[in-house]
Design a protein around this motif. Structure first.
Motif, PDB file in Angstrom:
ATOM      1  N   ALA A  36       0.822  -1.208   0.000  1.00  0.00           N
ATOM      2  CA  ALA A  36       0.000   0.000   0.000  1.00  0.00           C
ATOM      3  C   ALA A  36       0.858   1.262   0.000  1.00  0.00           C
ATOM      4  O   ALA A  36       0.482   2.268  -0.600  1.00  0.00           O
ATOM      5  N   GLU A  37       2.020   1.202   0.651  1.00  0.00           N
ATOM      6  CA  GLU A  37       2.910   2.366   0.730  1.00  0.00           C
ATOM      7  C   GLU A  37       3.367   2.844  -0.655  1.00  0.00           C
ATOM      8  O   GLU A  37       3.779   3.984  -0.808  1.00  0.00           O
ATOM      9  N   LEU A  38       3.321   1.958  -1.642  1.00  0.00           N
ATOM     10  CA  LEU A  38       3.787   2.326  -2.983  1.00  0.00           C
ATOM     11  C   LEU A  38       2.679   2.830  -3.887  1.00  0.00           C
ATOM     12  O   LEU A  38       2.939   3.312  -4.979  1.00  0.00           O
ATOM     13  N   LYS A  39       1.442   2.696  -3.455  1.00  0.00           N
ATOM     14  CA  LYS A  39       0.324   3.095  -4.312  1.00  0.00           C
ATOM     15  C   LYS A  39       0.326   4.600  -4.581  1.00  0.00           C
ATOM     16  O   LYS A  39      -0.002   5.040  -5.663  1.00  0.00           O
ATOM     17  N   ASP A  40       0.687   5.387  -3.593  1.00  0.00           N
ATOM     18  CA  ASP A  40       0.713   6.841  -3.749  1.00  0.00           C
ATOM     19  C   ASP A  40       2.103   7.389  -3.455  1.00  0.00           C
ATOM     20  O   ASP A  40       2.252   8.413  -2.780  1.00  0.00           O
ATOM     21  N   ALA A  41       3.110   6.731  -3.991  1.00  0.00           N
ATOM     22  CA  ALA A  41       4.492   7.144  -3.726  1.00  0.00           C
ATOM     23  C   ALA A  41       4.757   8.522  -4.330  1.00  0.00           C
ATOM     24  O   ALA A  41       4.267   8.844  -5.410  1.00  0.00           O
ATOM     25  N   VAL A  42       5.527   9.315  -3.585  1.00  0.00           N
ATOM     26  CA  VAL A  42       5.941  10.632  -4.076  1.00  0.00           C
ATOM     27  C   VAL A  42       7.458  10.733  -3.999  1.00  0.00           C
ATOM     28  O   VAL A  42       8.094  10.130  -3.145  1.00  0.00           O
ATOM     29  N   GLY A  43       8.015  11.483  -4.906  1.00  0.00           N
ATOM     30  CA  GLY A  43       9.456  11.705  -4.936  1.00  0.00           C
ATOM     31  C   GLY A  43       9.848  12.814  -3.985  1.00  0.00           C
ATOM     32  O   GLY A  43       9.002  13.421  -3.325  1.00  0.00           O
ATOM     33  N   PRO A  44      11.149  13.110  -3.912  1.00  0.00           N
ATOM     34  CA  PRO A  44      11.637  14.164  -3.022  1.00  0.00           C
ATOM     35  C   PRO A  44      11.044  15.534  -3.359  1.00  0.00           C
ATOM     36  O   PRO A  44      10.987  16.419  -2.511  1.00  0.00           O
ATOM     37  N   ASP A  45      10.581  15.691  -4.599  1.00  0.00           N
ATOM     38  CA  ASP A  45       9.989  16.965  -5.017  1.00  0.00           C
ATOM     39  C   ASP A  45       8.501  17.059  -4.670  1.00  0.00           C
ATOM     40  O   ASP A  45       7.841  18.051  -4.970  1.00  0.00           O
TER      41      ASP A  45
END
Length: 180
Positions: A134-143
């Motif tokens: 689930a943690e990867l479903k809405d992953a965001v980058g450093p930006d």
């Protein structure tokens, strides 16, 4: 290059390297041990990681990461027994890894080094069966922007080991993906 040129190319400031913190030593793609690897000084880079790990003592998860990177370098130069030992040290606790599959990647890498295709295929099959966390479903980058994360992680490496079966670790790790 003459042997003397190679020796000069692989020289580094040992004190400065050992003074680096973990992020600077391991995660800076243009610093730390990676500067040696980039110059083709793979053995020197592996030996430097070993010395850095000894100088800094056991660091828990950070030590497993460095063990893994040292193992990869040793596998690149054909030191498979040492690489296997280091890869084993790179395992994550089973409870922490259940949904991530890192240890399946470790299993597949070791199977490749041992020439055990059946175990490599089993590790690859088990890794491919893991559901996306689930943690990867809405992953965001450093930006702060959405970032696509390939899943399962490291499956491409195991696929490369299978496609380039019988080649060296170095070649198989970098095995090209066929174009459709």
């Amino acid at each position: 290059l003459s042997p003397a040129d190679g020796a000069t190319q692989c020289q580094y400031d040992r004190s400065a390297m050992l003074a680096l913190d973990l992020p600077a030593f391991d995660q800076d793609m243009n610093g730390g041990w990676r500067t040696l690897e980039a110059k083709g000084c793979v053995m020197e880079a592996a030996d430097l990681i070993q010395v850095w790990r000894q100088a800094h003592g056991s660091m828990g998860p950070a030590d497993t990461l460095l063990s893994w990177h040292e193992g990869q370098l040793r596998a690149d130069v054909g030191q498979y027994a040492d690489a296997i030992r280091l890869f084993q040290m790179g395992r994550h606790p089973a409870a922490d890894d259940a949904k991530w599959g890192w240890n399946l990647y470790v299993d597949g890498s070791i199977a490749f080094l041992r020439g055990d295709r059946r175990k490599l295929e089993a590790a690859r099959a088990n890794l491919s069966a893991l559901p996306r966390p689930a943690e990867l479903k809405d992953a965001v980058g450093p930006d702060g922007k959405p970032r696509a994360v390939r899943w399962p992680m490291n499956i491409r490496v195991l696929d490369g080991f299978l496609r380039c079966w019988g080649q060296s670790y170095k070649a198989a790790y970098r095995c090209p993906v066929p174009t459709p």
